[in-house]
Design an enzyme around this catalytic site. Structure first.
Site, PDB file in Angstrom:
ATOM      1  N   CYS A   2       0.864  -0.924  -0.257  1.00 50.12           N
ATOM      2  CA  CYS A   2       0.124  -0.367   0.253  1.00 50.12           C
ATOM      3  C   CYS A   2       1.042   0.816  -0.163  1.00 50.12           C
ATOM      4  CB  CYS A   2      -0.781   0.043   1.456  1.00 50.12           C
ATOM      5  SG  CYS A   2      -2.111  -1.186   1.172  1.00 50.12           S
ATOM      6  N   ARG A  28       4.454  -0.529  -5.213  1.00 50.22           N
ATOM      7  CA  ARG A  28       3.846  -1.494  -3.326  1.00 50.22           C
ATOM      8  C   ARG A  28       2.614  -1.577  -3.642  1.00 50.22           C
ATOM      9  NH1 ARG A  28       6.902   2.041   0.158  1.00 50.22           N
ATOM     10  NH2 ARG A  28       6.127   0.523   1.578  1.00 50.22           N
ATOM     11  N   TRP A  72      -2.740  -2.758  -1.943  1.00 53.14           N
ATOM     12  CA  TRP A  72      -2.666  -3.970  -1.967  1.00 53.14           C
ATOM     13  C   TRP A  72      -3.551  -4.966  -1.062  1.00 53.14           C
ATOM     14  CZ3 TRP A  72      -0.713  -8.368   1.258  1.00 53.14           C
ATOM     15  CH2 TRP A  72      -0.209  -8.914   0.003  1.00 53.14           C
ATOM     16  N   ASN A  98      -1.628   2.794   5.537  1.00 52.55           N
ATOM     17  CA  ASN A  98      -0.394   1.206   5.230  1.00 52.55           C
ATOM     18  C   ASN A  98      -0.578   0.588   6.220  1.00 52.55           C
ATOM     19  OD1 ASN A  98       0.786  -0.319   4.393  1.00 52.55           O
ATOM     20  ND2 ASN A  98       2.597   1.346   4.673  1.00 52.55           N
ATOM     21  N   GLY A  99      -0.227  -1.076   6.609  1.00 50.20           N
ATOM     22  CA  GLY A  99      -0.512  -1.728   7.188  1.00 50.20           C
ATOM     23  C   GLY A  99      -1.212  -2.552   8.123  1.00 50.20           C
ATOM     24  N   GLU A 471      17.030 -18.512  -7.186  1.00 55.50           N
ATOM     25  CA  GLU A 471      16.424 -17.521  -7.340  1.00 55.50           C
ATOM     26  C   GLU A 471      15.925 -17.538  -9.267  1.00 55.50           C
ATOM     27  OE1 GLU A 471      15.305 -13.994  -7.233  1.00 55.50           O
ATOM     28  OE2 GLU A 471      15.716 -13.148  -8.704  1.00 55.50           O
ATOM     29  N   LYS A 475      12.126 -15.596 -10.017  1.00 59.14           N
ATOM     30  CA  LYS A 475      11.733 -15.216 -11.332  1.00 59.14           C
ATOM     31  C   LYS A 475      10.459 -14.753 -12.155  1.00 59.14           C
ATOM     32  CE  LYS A 475      13.262 -11.292 -10.181  1.00 59.14           C
ATOM     33  NZ  LYS A 475      14.037 -11.431  -9.025  1.00 59.14           N
ATOM     34  N   GLU A 478       7.325 -15.320 -11.297  1.00 60.63           N
ATOM     35  CA  GLU A 478       6.307 -14.367 -10.969  1.00 60.63           C
ATOM     36  C   GLU A 478       6.577 -13.123 -12.493  1.00 60.63           C
ATOM     37  OE1 GLU A 478       8.793 -11.627  -7.757  1.00 60.63           O
ATOM     38  OE2 GLU A 478      10.041 -12.017  -9.132  1.00 60.63           O
ATOM     39  N   HIS A 494      16.032 -38.021  -5.585  1.00 62.26           N
ATOM     40  CA  HIS A 494      15.468 -38.459  -4.403  1.00 62.26           C
ATOM     41  C   HIS A 494      14.022 -38.646  -4.696  1.00 62.26           C
ATOM     42  CE1 HIS A 494      19.376 -39.478  -2.402  1.00 62.26           C
ATOM     43  NE2 HIS A 494      19.708 -38.647  -3.335  1.00 62.26           N
ATOM     44  N   LYS A 588       5.815  -4.469  -4.658  1.00 61.29           N
ATOM     45  CA  LYS A 588       7.059  -4.382  -3.632  1.00 61.29           C
ATOM     46  C   LYS A 588       7.163  -3.921  -2.384  1.00 61.29           C
ATOM     47  CE  LYS A 588      11.202  -3.631  -6.086  1.00 61.29           C
ATOM     48  NZ  LYS A 588      12.174  -4.143  -6.258  1.00 61.29           N
TER      49      LYS A 588
HETATM   50  C1  F6R Z   1      11.350 -11.216  -6.464  1.00 62.29           C
HETATM   51  C2  F6R Z   1      11.602  -9.960  -5.039  1.00 62.29           C
HETATM   52  C3  F6R Z   1      11.180 -10.399  -3.565  1.00 62.29           C
HETATM   53  C4  F6R Z   1      12.216  -9.643  -2.563  1.00 62.29           C
HETATM   54  C5  F6R Z   1      11.319  -9.533  -1.235  1.00 62.29           C
HETATM   55  C6  F6R Z   1      12.333  -8.946  -0.433  1.00 62.29           C
HETATM   56  O1  F6R Z   1      11.590 -10.410  -7.876  1.00 62.29           O
HETATM   57  O2  F6R Z   1      11.975  -9.008  -5.290  1.00 62.29           O
HETATM   58  O3  F6R Z   1      10.915 -11.454  -3.342  1.00 62.29           O
HETATM   59  O4  F6R Z   1      13.473  -9.819  -3.150  1.00 62.29           O
HETATM   60  O5  F6R Z   1       9.799  -9.386  -1.299  1.00 62.29           O
HETATM   61  O6  F6R Z   1      12.397  -7.320  -0.719  1.00 62.29           O
HETATM   62  P1  F6R Z   1      13.513  -6.753   0.104  1.00 62.29           P
HETATM   63  O7  F6R Z   1      14.419  -6.719  -0.228  1.00 62.29           O
HETATM   64  O8  F6R Z   1      13.156  -5.263  -0.140  1.00 62.29           O
HETATM   65  O9  F6R Z   1      13.039  -6.701   1.565  1.00 62.29           O
END
Ligand code: F6R
Length: 593
Positions: A2, A28, A72, A98-99, A471, A475, A478, A494, A588
């Site tokens: 948010c 956000r 969000w 927010n929260g 990782e 990618k 998402e 296994h 994010k």
């Molecule tokens: C995926 C991605 C997320 C962040 C995670 C932590 O591409 O970016 O998995 O890595 O939400 O975010 P930060 O690094 O801001 O703590």
């Protein structure tokens, strides 16, 4: 999670200013948005589900106060009613939030028993209704103080009461920053880039503080109070050295591809550190009884890289844990343990709570982050800034490679060999430059077209390439919405080998290191079960059906091997008409649990 944006001042285009600010906060959350203004002695609210670019409301413009929100969804579905701002029953209190208020159901029941009604399923509306009740017996500041005592959780709020010429911002665990201009216009936002086009002078609101903005006789002013004592607190105006252009798309179609392309420079910036700071943190690592690297999602996987990098470079055992799982370690933390949080945003709640838990146990703490003065940075004893520049795409790319760069720097610093690390990262930056060219992009675009309709995709690696595989899976998940999973190559037989069917794409990350022969034999095992082997390696191998060449590498493997996977995810996402900058269901900066 948010985004909040408020404006106080005298701008003809105040609502446009808020909408523009909200657009910059959409990373956000982009489930819905809304804006609230005060006009002709009443509040007017415009809300809509979906993204701001599809806004269809005509907004009045000449107002002195405007507040906005981009959501969000946590409590309640993606509906117009659940969008913010929220009004009290008597329509005299408006707020954006927010929260999360953890005990909102309880408080809501009490308010319903008093006859109040609710239009939404949100915890946020409880705050606006509660303020209406509290204002019956309290002045505005005391009502906000009592709200803070009644509703529990981490949050930030921007509040306006109809019968007053003041706007309030409250911080209790979720970020809120105030931008200040020479002519005393105030921008109140969840993040600095949202108002950077107007000013780079800021006031940081700390937890348990209230900011009060007043318009009186055509003059604006601000004051800050401690929420518990209601004593006034002084704040310094701070200049931030962020560049507004960093948060613009420029000639790129998406932030994700822009940020992938910036990695040559961002990696170089990550190793440009104050040597004394790097030595101090390296000494903390050397002197600690146990070291724990903590992060979430991609940064969780970066934390896992630390385990391999420190063992290989510094012959040192360090631990890693996901932020959301860290609490089980509380019983083993000792005052001479060191907890290092890694977080691009510096706001991720689970990583922050790991740092807070470590502090409560008197451990040493440090963090690796991209955001100066972020909450995690303010909580930790030492902060290493990765200097990647603003990362706007939800999927992390340049921050990831910069964080790995810092880990390499620290591991070498533990051996007093920082200069060696700098050379390695300098060379890695050159290799990234060699990869990021139209010819290489074209190879990945073609591969993306070939595998874009796959139901499943697997990625395997060994050693440092195991977290790289993890990782890669994040990618792909998402950005492409393809079911993707990562395994340590040796673990396949296994169990997971049973998942392989004819033509299932399997990315095999095969660095020319001590694990090469093992991972190749894992690839052959998959190939003989019909899997389509896509080898990511400096050298071709007959086990590969498709070879994605990467430059020769060594300790920089994690950085180099991620580049083709970032591009592949991006291109598959594009070909599937997904928005790579705003993957569905995600946001994010995850400031809720
Ligand atoms: C995926 C991605 C997320 C962040 C995670 C932590 O591409 O970016 O998995 O890595 O939400 O975010 P930060 O690094 O801001 O703590």
């Amino acid at each position: 999670m948010c985004g909040i944006f408020g404006f106080v001042g005298f701008r003809k285009n105040a609502t446009e200013t808020v909408l523009n600010g909200l657009k910059k906060l959409e990373y956000r959350g982009y489930d819905s948005f809304g804006i609230g203004i005060q006009k002709n002695n009443q509040f007017e609210v415009f809300k809509q589900t979906g993204e701001i670019e599809h806004a269809d409301n005509p907004f009045p413009t000449e107002v002195n106060f405007a507040i906005g929100h981009t959501r969000w969804a946590t409590h309640g579905g993606v509906t117009k009613n659940n969008a913010h701002p929220h009004l009290s029953n008597n329509k005299k209190t408006i707020l954006v939030h927010n929260g999360i208020f953890e005990n909102y159901t309880e408080v809501k029941k009490q308010l319903i028993a008093k006859g109040y009604k609710f239009d939404s399923e949100t915890d946020s509306e409880v705050a606006s209704v509660l303020l209406e009740e509290l204002l019956k017996t309290n002045d505005e500041l005391h009502a906000i103080q009592k709200l803070n005592q009644t509703l529990h959780g981490r949050y930030s709020l921007v509040i306006k009461f109809l019968d007053s010429n003041k706007l309030y911002a409250v911080r209790n665990g979720s970020p809120i920053i105030i931008g200040v201009t020479d002519n005393n216009h105030y921008f109140i936002a969840s993040d600095i880039p949202a108002f950077l086009e107007h000013t780079n002078t800021v006031n940081y609101l700390d937890d348990n503080q209230i900011a009060v903005f007043e318009i009186k006789n055509d003059q604006t002013s601000k004051k800050f109070y401690d929420i518990n004592s209601l004593q006034e607190v002084e704040k310094r105006d701070i200049q931030v050295d962020l560049n507004p252009e960093d948060s613009e798309l420029g000639d790129f179609e998406h932030y994700m591809i822009k940020e992938i392309m910036e990695q040559k420079e961002s990696l170089l910036r990550s190793c440009n550190q104050d040597p004394e700071l790097i030595d101090r943190v390296a000494q903390m690592i050397n002197n600690a009884q146990d070291v724990y690297f903590v992060g979430c999602g991609t940064t969780g996987v970066v934390s896992m890289c630390a385990r391999y990098l420190f063992a290989k470079i510094a012959k040192k055992k360090v631990n890693f844990e996901y932020g959301s799982e860290f609490s089980h370690l509380e019983c083993v933390l000792e005052p001479n343990s060191l907890v290092i949080g890694i977080s691009q945003s510096g706001e991720t709640i689970d990583t922050l709570e790991a740092i807070e838990m470590a502090k409560a146990k008197n451990c040493k703490t440090a963090c690796i982050t991209n955001v100066k003065n972020s909450t995690i940075s303010r909580a930790a004893d030492e902060t290493i800034l990765i200097n990647a520049g603003i990362e706007k795409a939800v999927a992390s790319t340049k921050a990831t490679t910069s964080q790995i760069g810092i880990l390499i720097l620290l591991a070498y610093a533990c051996m007093n060999k920082t200069m060696e690390a700098k050379q390695i990262l300098h060379d890695a930056s050159g290799k990234i430059n060699d990869m990021l060219n139209p010819r290489y992009e074209n190879i990945l675009l073609k591969l993306a077209a070939k595998i874009k309709d796959s139901q499943d995709m697997y990625i395997i690696g060994k050693g440092i390439n195991f977290p790289v595989a993890k990782e890669s899976a994040i990618k792909i998940q998402e950005i492409t919405y393809i079911h993707a999973e990562a395994f340590a190559g040796g673990e396949l037989k296994h169990g997971p080998l049973a998942l392989i069917q004819k033509a299932t794409p399997v990315l095999v990350i095969a660095s020319k290191d001590e694990n090469y022969l093992d991972i190749i034999s894992n690839a052959i095992e998959i190939k003989s079960r019909g899997g389509l082997i896509i080898g990511i390696s400096p050298e071709n191998n007959e086990a590969f059906d498709i070879w994605l060449k990467v430059p020769e590498h060594n300790i920089d493997a994690a950085i180099i091997n991620l580049i083709p996977i970032q591009l592949l995810s991006y291109f598959i996402g594009i070909l599937k008409n997904n928005n790579p900058d705003k993957p569905r269901n995600l946001a994010k900066s995850v400031t809720v649990k």
